[in-house]
Design a protein around this motif. Structure first.
Motif, short mmCIF file in Angstrom:
data_model
loop_
_atom_site.label_atom_id
_atom_site.label_comp_id
_atom_site.label_asym_id
_atom_site.label_seq_id
_atom_site.Cartn_x
_atom_site.Cartn_y
_atom_site.Cartn_z
N ALA A 1 119.45 98.97 128.52
CA ALA A 1 120.68 99.63 128.11
C ALA A 1 120.49 101.13 128.02
CB ALA A 1 121.16 99.08 126.76
N LEU A 2 121.61 101.87 128.12
CA LEU A 2 121.65 103.31 127.88
C LEU A 2 122.54 103.58 126.68
CD1 LEU A 2 122.00 105.22 131.28
CD2 LEU A 2 120.00 105.05 129.81
N ARG A 3 122.13 104.57 125.87
CA ARG A 3 122.94 104.99 124.72
C ARG A 3 123.04 106.51 124.74
NH1 ARG A 3 121.07 103.44 118.74
NH2 ARG A 3 121.95 101.42 119.36
N THR A 4 124.26 107.04 124.62
CA THR A 4 124.48 108.48 124.64
C THR A 4 124.78 108.99 123.24
OG1 THR A 4 126.82 108.14 125.15
CG2 THR A 4 125.33 108.47 127.01
N ARG B 1 129.92 106.47 134.70
CA ARG B 1 129.56 107.56 133.79
C ARG B 1 129.84 107.13 132.36
NH1 ARG B 1 132.64 111.26 135.61
NH2 ARG B 1 131.16 112.01 137.17
N LEU B 2 128.82 107.15 131.55
CA LEU B 2 128.92 106.78 130.14
C LEU B 2 129.15 108.06 129.34
CD1 LEU B 2 128.56 104.00 128.72
CD2 LEU B 2 126.19 104.69 128.24
N THR B 3 130.26 108.13 128.60
CA THR B 3 130.57 109.34 127.85
C THR B 3 129.84 109.32 126.51
OG1 THR B 3 132.56 108.36 126.88
CG2 THR B 3 132.81 109.51 128.97
N ALA C 1 125.87 112.65 120.73
CA ALA C 1 126.99 113.59 120.64
C ALA C 1 126.94 114.58 121.78
CB ALA C 1 126.93 114.31 119.30
N GLY C 2 128.08 114.79 122.44
CA GLY C 2 128.19 115.75 123.52
C GLY C 2 127.44 115.37 124.78
N ALA C 3 126.97 114.13 124.87
CA ALA C 3 126.14 113.72 126.00
C ALA C 3 126.93 112.85 126.98
CB ALA C 3 124.92 112.95 125.50
N TRP C 4 126.39 112.72 128.19
CA TRP C 4 126.90 111.75 129.15
C TRP C 4 125.76 111.36 130.08
CZ3 TRP C 4 126.26 113.54 134.06
CH2 TRP C 4 126.36 114.91 134.30
N ALA C 5 125.93 110.21 130.72
CA ALA C 5 124.91 109.72 131.66
C ALA C 5 125.60 108.99 132.79
CB ALA C 5 123.93 108.79 130.95
N GLU C 6 125.08 109.18 134.01
CA GLU C 6 125.63 108.51 135.19
C GLU C 6 124.62 107.50 135.72
OE1 GLU C 6 128.35 112.22 136.88
OE2 GLU C 6 126.45 111.73 137.84
N ILE C 7 125.12 106.32 136.06
CA ILE C 7 124.30 105.26 136.65
C ILE C 7 124.83 104.98 138.04
CG2 ILE C 7 123.47 102.89 136.39
CD1 ILE C 7 124.20 103.07 133.43
N GLY C 8 123.93 105.02 139.03
CA GLY C 8 124.30 104.70 140.40
C GLY C 8 123.81 103.31 140.76
N PHE C 9 124.50 102.64 141.68
CA PHE C 9 124.20 101.25 142.02
C PHE C 9 123.91 101.09 143.50
CE2 PHE C 9 127.25 101.31 138.50
CZ PHE C 9 126.52 100.64 137.53
N GLY D 1 122.29 111.04 136.79
CA GLY D 1 122.62 112.32 136.17
C GLY D 1 122.77 112.13 134.68
N LEU D 2 122.49 113.19 133.92
CA LEU D 2 122.66 113.11 132.47
C LEU D 2 122.74 114.50 131.88
CD1 LEU D 2 119.57 113.82 131.46
CD2 LEU D 2 119.21 111.40 131.75
N LEU D 3 123.26 114.54 130.68
CA LEU D 3 123.36 115.78 129.92
C LEU D 3 123.29 115.43 128.45
CD1 LEU D 3 123.96 118.90 129.96
CD2 LEU D 3 126.36 118.29 129.58
#
Length: 532
Positions: free
Chosen positions: A223-226, A243-245, A228-236, A195-197
Motif C-alpha cells: 500500500a501507499l499512504r500520502t 494519482r493518490l492525493t 499533508a500536501g503530498a501526492w503519488a502516482e502509480i503506473g500500471f 511520481g510523487l511529491l
C-alpha cells in the motif's frame, strides 16, 4: 468407476437433508451433506491452500481448509460444476463446499456455495459471478440460467440479467461490463511509483513501512499512504495511472497480465484517487468501503466516502444497481441518481498535474571541460524525472555516480565517487520519466594532480621584466601562467600560455612592486609558483 454428476434435485435434497455444527454466519442455512467435494483443478500465478494453520504455496487436490490468491487464478471442481477464483480472492471450505469470503468468483453450474450468510445453488449450465469487496459488501449477478439464494430468513430466485445485493437483498437489472473471467491469465503485471511529491510512505506486505521512491514496485497486499500536501502516482502494466492525493491510502490487490491486456484490482481505504485508464488495456477495478467501480478506459475520480466523478468515458458502479456514470456526471454516496459534474479544488489540481505529466522529457547537462579535478555535473530535467549516472573507465569497469536534487525543482547534481582514480572516463547520464528515456554521454579526464614549476627566474632588464622557468603537467597540455603585479587598487594580472621551458616578457613594474605567480592546468588544478 466414475461417479455420475448430481442432478439439481439431488443437490437440493442433499443440501437440505443434513444439519450439523454451522458457523455463526450460516446458523439459518442447511448444512451440506456428504455430496461432492471441492478440488483444485487448475492454478496459475500465486495460489495458496490452507492446510491446518499453514498456507502452502502449491495447491493440492482435494482442497483442504481454504484457498487464497494473490495475483493469480484457480479453477475448482465440485461435481460437474466449477468455481473460477480471481486474483486477490479468498475462500474457506465448509462441509466440502466453498464459502466465498472476499474477491471475484465465477460459478458454473451445477454447483453450490456459501457467500455472506447465504447459500447459493446454481442449477444446470447456469453461470453466476460473485463480487465481494474488502469492506464486506457484495453482489451476485446471473449471466446464464438462474441461481437460488437462501438463508438469513429469506430465499431468492435470481435469473439471467439480474443481480442480487448480498447485503440489502435487492434484485435489480444487470448488464455485464467487466467480464474479467473471459480473459486468460498470462502472468503478473507491474504497478510502480512513477511520481510523487511530499511525504509518501510505502507499506510492504510484511507490515514494515518506509519512504516511497520513484520506480518502487508495488506487489499484492502492499500500500501507499500520502501525508499533508503530498501526492503519488502509480503506473500500471499496459499504461494508465492513478494519482493518490493528500491524506489518502491505497492497497494494490492485484495486477494481472491477461490475453486481453491487464486486470487491475485496487482498494482505496481513505482519501481520493484520480484515475486515468487507457482504453483497450483490459479491466480496472477500484473499491472503497462504500462503493466499487469497474471501467475499461476513462478518466474518473473516486473518494473513499463514496463520491464518484467521471471526466471522460464511463464508469460502472456494480454495488449501486449496476448504475453507469457517463462523462460529465457525478454521484455521491447518498444520491439516488447522477447529477451534472461540478469541479472543485481537488479536480483542478489533478487536471493541472495531468498537464504537467504530459510534458515531454527534457535532459540538459552543463557540458564539462575535457579535464576535471572531480566529476561534478549540473543537470536540469523535467520534474518527476529519475536520473542515474555512471562512469566507464578504459578497462571496462563501471562506477555508479551519485545524483542529488538541487535547490529548485528539476535541478540535479551528479558527483563522482571520492575514490575514483585519475584517468579517462566515459560519463553517462540516463533520465527516465513516465516510460520515456534520454541519455547523455561525454568523455572526461579526471585529473587531481596540480602542475609543477621549476627553476623559475625573474630578471628586470630595463623596461622589461623577464620571467623564465619550467612548467610541467601530467596531462601534457599547455598551462596557464598567471603573474600578479601589485596589490590592492594597483593590482594587475598578466596571463600567458606556457608548456615546458618558458620565457615570458612583461612590462617592468616600479621597483619594490609585489609579484605573485601561479600555474593552472586544464582541469582547474592550481600551483602557487615560488618567485626568487
Amino acid at each position: 468407476m466414475s461417479r455420475p454428476a448430481p442432478t439439481s434435485a439431488t443437490l437440493r435434497a442433499t443440501l437440505l437433508a443434513a444439519l450439523g455444527a454451522l458457523p455463526a454466519a450460516h446458523a439459518q442455512l442447511p448444512a451440506p451433506g456428504a455430496g461432492p467435494r471441492l478440488s483444485v483443478q487448475q492454478a496459475s500465478g500465486r495460489v495458496e491452500v490452507l492446510s491446518g494453520a499453514t498456507w502452502q504455496a502449491h495447491p493440492a487436490a482435494p482442497l483442504g481448509s481454504g484457498l487464497r490468491t494473490g495475483t493469480g487464478r484457480a479453477t475448482l471442481g465440485w461435481g460437474a460444476g466449477h468455481i473460477v477464483v480471481g486474483s486477490a480472492s479468498r475462500l474457506r471450505v465448509y462441509g466440502g463446499e466453498a464459502d466465498l469470503q472476499e474477491g471475484q468468483f465465477l460459478l458454473r453450474g451445477p454447483v453450490a456455495a456459501f457467500v455472506l450468510g447465504r447459500h447459493l445453488m446454481v442449477e444446470g449450465a447456469g453461470r453466476v459471478r460473485v463480487d465481494l469487496t474488502p469492506g464486506g459488501t457484495g453482489r451476485l449477478a446471473v449471466l446464464d440460467g438462474e441461481v437460488r439464494a437462501s438463508g438469513v430468513g429469506r430465499a431468492f430466485e435470481v435469473r439471467a440479467g439480474q443481480q442480487l445485493s448480498l447485503v440489502g437483498g435487492q434484485i435489480t437489472a444487470f448488464t455485464e461490463r467487466d467480464p474479467w473471467y473471459d480473459a486468460r491469465f498470462v502472468g503478473m503485471g507491474d504497478a510502480r511509483v512513477e511520481g510523487l511529491l511530499g511525504p509518501v510512505q510505502l507499506r510492504r506486505g510484511d507490515g514494515t513501512r518506509r519512504d516511497a521512491a520513484r520506480r518502487d514496485a508495488l506487489g499484492p497486499g502492499e500500500a501507499l499512504r500520502t501525508g499533508a500536501g503530498a501526492w503519488a502516482e502509480i503506473g500500471f502494466t499496459g499504461g494508465g495511472y492513478l494519482r493518490l492525493t493528500e491524506h489518502s491510502e491505497l492497497d494494490v490487490l492485484a495486477v494481472e497480465k491477461t490475453s486481453r491486456g491487464r486486470e487491475v484490482t485496487l482498494h482505496l481505504t481513505r482519501g481520493v484517487a484520480w484515475n486515468v485508464v487507457e482504453k483497450g488495456q483490459g479491466g480496472y477495478r477500484l473499491s472503497t468501503p462504500v462503493v466499487s467501480t469497474a471501467v475499461r478506459g476513462t478518466v474518473f475520480r473516486v473518494d473513499a466516502g463514496g463520491l464518484v466523478k467521471v471526466f471522460g468515458g464511463q464508469v460502472a458502479l456494480p454495488g449501486s444497481g449496476d448504475l453507469a456514470l457517463g462523462s460529465g456526471e457525478q454521484k455521491g454516496r447518498d444520491q439516488a441518481a447522477p447529477t451534472p459534474l461540478r469541479l472543485d479544488a481537488t479536480d483542478r489540481l489533478n487536471q493541472a498535474l495531468d498537464v504537467q505529466r504530459a510534458r515531454p522529457l527534457t535532459l540538459n547537462v552543463a557540458r564539462p571541460g575535457r579535464s576535471l579535478p572531480a566529476l561534478r555535473l549540473a543537470i536540469t530535467a523535467t520534474s518527476q524525472t529519475v536520473l542515474s549516472a555512471a562512469a566507464l573507465d578504459d578497462r571496462g569497469r563501471i562506477t555508479a555516480l551519485g545524483v542529488a536534487p538541487g535547490e529548485e525543482a528539476g535541478q540535479f547534481t551528479v558527483s563522482g565517487a571520492p575514490e575514483l582514480p585519475e584517468g579517462e572516463y566515459l560519463v553517462r547520464v540516463r533520465a527516465e520519466r513516465y516510460g520515456a528515456v534520454k541519455v547523455w554521454a561525454a568523455r572526461v579526464r579526471l585529473d587531481r594532480t596540480p602542475p609543477q614549476a621549476g627553476d623559475v627566474q625573474v630578471r628586470a632588464e630595463g623596461q622589461v621584466l623577464r620571467v623564465s622557468g619550467q612548467a610541467r603537467d601530467n596531462s601534457g597540455a599547455a598551462l596557464t601562467l598567471n603573474v600578479v603585479l601589485g596589490e590592492g587598487a594597483q593590482v594587475r594580472t598578466v596571463t600567458r600560455r606556457v608548456n615546458g621551458d618558458f620565457q615570458v616578457l612583461l612590462p617592468a613594474p616600479p621597483t619594490g612592486t609585489p609579484l605573485r605567480a601561479s600555474l593552472r592546468d586544464t582541469a582547474g588544478n592550481v600551483t602557487d609558483v615560488a618567485l626568487p
